[in-house]
Scaffold this active site. Sequence first.
Site, mmCIF file in Angstrom:
data_model
loop_
_atom_site.group_PDB
_atom_site.id
_atom_site.type_symbol
_atom_site.label_atom_id
_atom_site.label_comp_id
_atom_site.label_asym_id
_atom_site.label_seq_id
_atom_site.Cartn_x
_atom_site.Cartn_y
_atom_site.Cartn_z
ATOM 1 N N SER A 67 0.087 7.731 0.462
ATOM 2 C CA SER A 67 -0.430 7.076 -0.738
ATOM 3 C C SER A 67 -1.530 6.038 -0.503
ATOM 4 C CB SER A 67 0.729 6.400 -1.474
ATOM 5 O OG SER A 67 1.173 5.267 -0.742
ATOM 6 N N THR A 84 -2.062 10.313 -9.951
ATOM 7 C CA THR A 84 -2.787 9.044 -9.980
ATOM 8 C C THR A 84 -4.063 9.140 -10.817
ATOM 9 O OG1 THR A 84 -4.050 7.552 -8.559
ATOM 10 C CG2 THR A 84 -3.850 9.792 -7.784
ATOM 11 N N ASP A 85 -4.527 7.989 -11.278
ATOM 12 C CA ASP A 85 -5.807 7.960 -12.006
ATOM 13 C C ASP A 85 -6.989 8.214 -11.067
ATOM 14 O OD1 ASP A 85 -5.785 5.539 -10.618
ATOM 15 O OD2 ASP A 85 -6.082 4.271 -12.380
ATOM 16 N N GLU A 86 -6.748 8.123 -9.745
ATOM 17 C CA GLU A 86 -7.874 8.269 -8.806
ATOM 18 C C GLU A 86 -8.458 9.676 -8.813
ATOM 19 O OE1 GLU A 86 -7.664 6.379 -5.061
ATOM 20 O OE2 GLU A 86 -6.442 4.727 -5.804
ATOM 21 N N TYR A 133 -7.559 10.883 -0.090
ATOM 22 C CA TYR A 133 -6.287 10.711 -0.820
ATOM 23 C C TYR A 133 -6.416 11.287 -2.226
ATOM 24 C CZ TYR A 133 -3.010 8.412 -3.983
ATOM 25 O OH TYR A 133 -2.097 8.165 -4.981
ATOM 26 N N LYS A 177 -4.498 14.519 -4.012
ATOM 27 C CA LYS A 177 -3.683 14.424 -5.231
ATOM 28 C C LYS A 177 -4.247 15.359 -6.307
ATOM 29 C CE LYS A 177 -0.625 12.076 -5.961
ATOM 30 N NZ LYS A 177 0.844 12.222 -5.714
ATOM 31 N N ASN A 202 -2.938 1.653 -11.108
ATOM 32 C CA ASN A 202 -2.345 0.882 -9.998
ATOM 33 C C ASN A 202 -1.031 0.219 -10.408
ATOM 34 O OD1 ASN A 202 -5.245 1.068 -9.195
ATOM 35 N ND2 ASN A 202 -4.491 -0.131 -7.472
ATOM 36 N N LYS A 219 -0.757 -2.758 0.799
ATOM 37 C CA LYS A 219 -1.458 -2.669 -0.482
ATOM 38 C C LYS A 219 -1.842 -4.079 -0.934
ATOM 39 C CE LYS A 219 -0.664 1.792 -0.571
ATOM 40 N NZ LYS A 219 0.409 2.503 -1.204
ATOM 41 N N HIS A 240 -15.869 3.365 -1.732
ATOM 42 C CA HIS A 240 -14.976 2.573 -2.600
ATOM 43 C C HIS A 240 -15.246 2.823 -4.093
ATOM 44 C CE1 HIS A 240 -12.926 -1.654 -2.777
ATOM 45 N NE2 HIS A 240 -12.319 -0.754 -3.545
HETATM 46 P P1 NAD Z 1 4.670 5.015 -0.978
HETATM 47 O O1 NAD Z 1 3.712 5.309 0.114
HETATM 48 O O2 NAD Z 1 5.198 3.640 -1.134
HETATM 49 O O3 NAD Z 1 5.928 5.976 -0.877
HETATM 50 C C1 NAD Z 1 5.810 7.340 -0.544
HETATM 51 C C2 NAD Z 1 7.182 7.816 -0.075
HETATM 52 O O4 NAD Z 1 7.084 9.233 0.216
HETATM 53 C C3 NAD Z 1 7.666 7.126 1.211
HETATM 54 O O5 NAD Z 1 9.004 6.729 1.051
HETATM 55 C C4 NAD Z 1 7.542 8.218 2.271
HETATM 56 O O6 NAD Z 1 8.506 8.112 3.303
HETATM 57 C C5 NAD Z 1 7.762 9.465 1.441
HETATM 58 N N1 NAD Z 1 7.181 10.649 2.075
HETATM 59 C C6 NAD Z 1 5.949 10.767 2.616
HETATM 60 N N2 NAD Z 1 5.791 12.000 3.123
HETATM 61 C C7 NAD Z 1 6.937 12.683 2.867
HETATM 62 C C8 NAD Z 1 7.375 14.001 3.130
HETATM 63 N N3 NAD Z 1 6.589 14.886 3.762
HETATM 64 N N4 NAD Z 1 8.605 14.378 2.722
HETATM 65 C C9 NAD Z 1 9.412 13.484 2.078
HETATM 66 N N5 NAD Z 1 9.059 12.220 1.824
HETATM 67 C C10 NAD Z 1 7.832 11.819 2.214
HETATM 68 O O7 NAD Z 1 3.936 5.495 -2.304
HETATM 69 P P2 NAD Z 1 4.051 4.941 -3.790
HETATM 70 O O8 NAD Z 1 3.048 3.897 -3.987
HETATM 71 O O9 NAD Z 1 5.468 4.701 -4.103
HETATM 72 O O10 NAD Z 1 3.562 6.236 -4.595
HETATM 73 C C11 NAD Z 1 4.484 7.223 -5.022
HETATM 74 C C12 NAD Z 1 3.727 8.299 -5.766
HETATM 75 O O11 NAD Z 1 3.077 7.742 -6.897
HETATM 76 C C13 NAD Z 1 2.633 8.968 -4.958
HETATM 77 O O12 NAD Z 1 2.637 10.343 -5.266
HETATM 78 C C14 NAD Z 1 1.356 8.310 -5.423
HETATM 79 O O13 NAD Z 1 0.271 9.197 -5.302
HETATM 80 C C15 NAD Z 1 1.692 8.048 -6.866
HETATM 81 N N6 NAD Z 1 1.009 6.889 -7.496
HETATM 82 C C16 NAD Z 1 1.041 5.659 -6.905
HETATM 83 C C17 NAD Z 1 0.454 4.567 -7.539
HETATM 84 C C18 NAD Z 1 0.475 3.190 -6.931
HETATM 85 O O14 NAD Z 1 -0.180 2.294 -7.462
HETATM 86 N N7 NAD Z 1 1.231 2.939 -5.886
HETATM 87 C C19 NAD Z 1 -0.192 4.760 -8.765
HETATM 88 C C20 NAD Z 1 -0.223 6.034 -9.335
HETATM 89 C C21 NAD Z 1 0.397 7.081 -8.693
HETATM 90 O O1 DAU Z 2 -5.002 3.783 -8.926
HETATM 91 C C1 DAU Z 2 -3.792 4.222 -8.427
HETATM 92 C C2 DAU Z 2 -3.765 4.069 -6.924
HETATM 93 O O2 DAU Z 2 -3.622 2.686 -6.647
HETATM 94 C C3 DAU Z 2 -2.669 4.873 -6.259
HETATM 95 O O3 DAU Z 2 -2.890 6.243 -6.486
HETATM 96 C C4 DAU Z 2 -2.628 4.585 -4.758
HETATM 97 O O4 DAU Z 2 -1.540 5.263 -4.156
HETATM 98 C C5 DAU Z 2 -2.453 3.095 -4.561
HETATM 99 O O5 DAU Z 2 -2.471 2.788 -3.186
HETATM 100 C C6 DAU Z 2 -3.565 2.328 -5.280
HETATM 101 O O6 DAU Z 2 -4.837 2.563 -4.657
HETATM 102 P P1 DAU Z 2 -5.913 1.388 -4.450
HETATM 103 O O7 DAU Z 2 -6.828 1.771 -3.372
HETATM 104 O O8 DAU Z 2 -6.493 0.994 -5.765
HETATM 105 O O9 DAU Z 2 -4.884 0.202 -3.992
HETATM 106 P P2 DAU Z 2 -4.996 -0.908 -2.841
HETATM 107 O O10 DAU Z 2 -3.870 -1.866 -3.067
HETATM 108 O O11 DAU Z 2 -5.172 -0.305 -1.496
HETATM 109 O O12 DAU Z 2 -6.347 -1.652 -3.215
HETATM 110 C C7 DAU Z 2 -6.559 -2.229 -4.491
HETATM 111 C C8 DAU Z 2 -7.998 -2.707 -4.526
HETATM 112 O O13 DAU Z 2 -8.116 -3.834 -3.648
HETATM 113 C C9 DAU Z 2 -9.010 -1.695 -4.040
HETATM 114 O O14 DAU Z 2 -10.192 -1.828 -4.799
HETATM 115 C C10 DAU Z 2 -9.269 -2.104 -2.593
HETATM 116 C C11 DAU Z 2 -9.084 -3.598 -2.621
HETATM 117 N N1 DAU Z 2 -8.552 -4.193 -1.385
HETATM 118 C C12 DAU Z 2 -7.434 -3.654 -0.841
HETATM 119 C C13 DAU Z 2 -6.881 -4.203 0.301
HETATM 120 C C14 DAU Z 2 -5.644 -3.591 0.937
HETATM 121 C C15 DAU Z 2 -9.168 -5.317 -0.837
HETATM 122 O O15 DAU Z 2 -10.179 -5.816 -1.362
HETATM 123 N N2 DAU Z 2 -8.626 -5.870 0.279
HETATM 124 C C16 DAU Z 2 -7.511 -5.341 0.896
HETATM 125 O O16 DAU Z 2 -7.081 -5.866 1.959
#
Ligand code: NAD
Ligand code: DAU
Length: 363
Positions: free
Chosen positions: A92, A138-140, A164, A168, A193, A203, A305
Amino acid sequence: MTQLHSPKHILVTGAAGFIGSNFVHYWVNMYPDNKIIALDALTYAGNRENISSLESQQNFHFVHADILDTDKIETLMQEYQIDTIVHFAAESHVDRSIHGPDAFLKTNIEGTHSLLKAAKKVWLDNDIESHRFHHVSTDEVYGTLKPDEPAFTEKHQYLPNSPYAASKASSDHIVRSYHHTYGLNTTISNCSNNYGPYQFPEKLIPLIIANCLDGKSLPIYGDGKQIRDWLYVDDHNRGIDLIIRNGEVDNTYNIGGNNEWTNIDIVNRVCELMDELVPLNSISHSPSPNSYKELITYVKDRLGHDRRYAIDATKIQSQLNFHPQETFETGIRKTVQWYLDNESWWRHIMDGSYRQWIEKNYD
Ligand code: NAD
Ligand code: DAU
């Protein structure tokens, strides 16, 4: 609202990750009569401690497995008569996908396909009509927006920019194809996010909190004016819940909180909360700044970015009556407080002792 599906036995992938673990806590609390199989491969991002408090419950069962293991998924689906799959498991982190895309293509594309194959075999080949496969995306996948462009709707063109996001986007298309070709009952959500408890401290928000406490610099990529649309994690989970029960098959729903912030404003807000909750005179940093904001450091930008993400959540609001319960003010305060109250949780992850904890407690 008409309920279209009633989950009873639910398989949650990625259940030890950030959103997945919050989701299973939410689900156990909301639907204590459901059986939950929480599956996770426990990669670096998966943390069994996130769900250990649920493991004594009769209706909750953790399985250490990889979604790429199709046979194992089929066996589990049969053994537990799974009627609903909620698929979170993924690689992720965008930065990691830039440095090593292979794992992203493997898990996010092939892993999703592996689950779909198992679901097709167990449900469709046995004429089990009452089933749901919900894919968490994800919105990405929509790419990036200019400042004055309208937010992403479900009809927005897919233009993923990072490995990434591309992985997705691919998985979304494969899910869609399994409905159109084979008739699998699929739904997809594309969320903005998330923030909240149990987010891995690579993150932005948890990293900033952890670095403040350690007196480390707070890295801002590029000019810090990139925009993200933040949603509290349990609001995301409420949205998924509505989609699973009431969403139309073969539909995509964007989930978001109408809450756009520049990165630098987010970091400043977190610093203000830290100044209030952990005043600098209560901890020793050297040299001691007056505000955590003095730790902000502009660093090299992320490659490719994306400048701005923003979700138009009109569809899920109007069709499924989705409304976030958390305001950003309440959600971010709660989140900062959670990291302060659970310092040992993120320190374990960061120093690797979490792995030792797993060995001691489970293996
Ligand atoms: P995360 O990285 O915190 O968790 C991912 C989990 O998946 C981990 O527990 C990891 O061990 C497990 N995993 C990875 N590979 C695997 C495999 N091959 N088999 C089984 N388990 C596996 O991610 P997150 O932030 O909780 O995101 C969860 C989902 O939501 C993802 O699909 C991500 O794309 C989506 N998403 C995340 C965000 C965000 O802001 N974090 C936003 C929108 C969508
Ligand atoms: O939009 C949804 C996505 O949000 C999910 O699909 C992803 O799994 C999740 O990781 C997240 O992606 P981002 O890249 O937006 O999240 P991140 O927390 O890595 O970064 C948020 C913003 O902050 C991004 O513009 C990058 C910036 N950033 C990030 C880090 C880690 C910094 O400026 N400094 C940093 O150290």
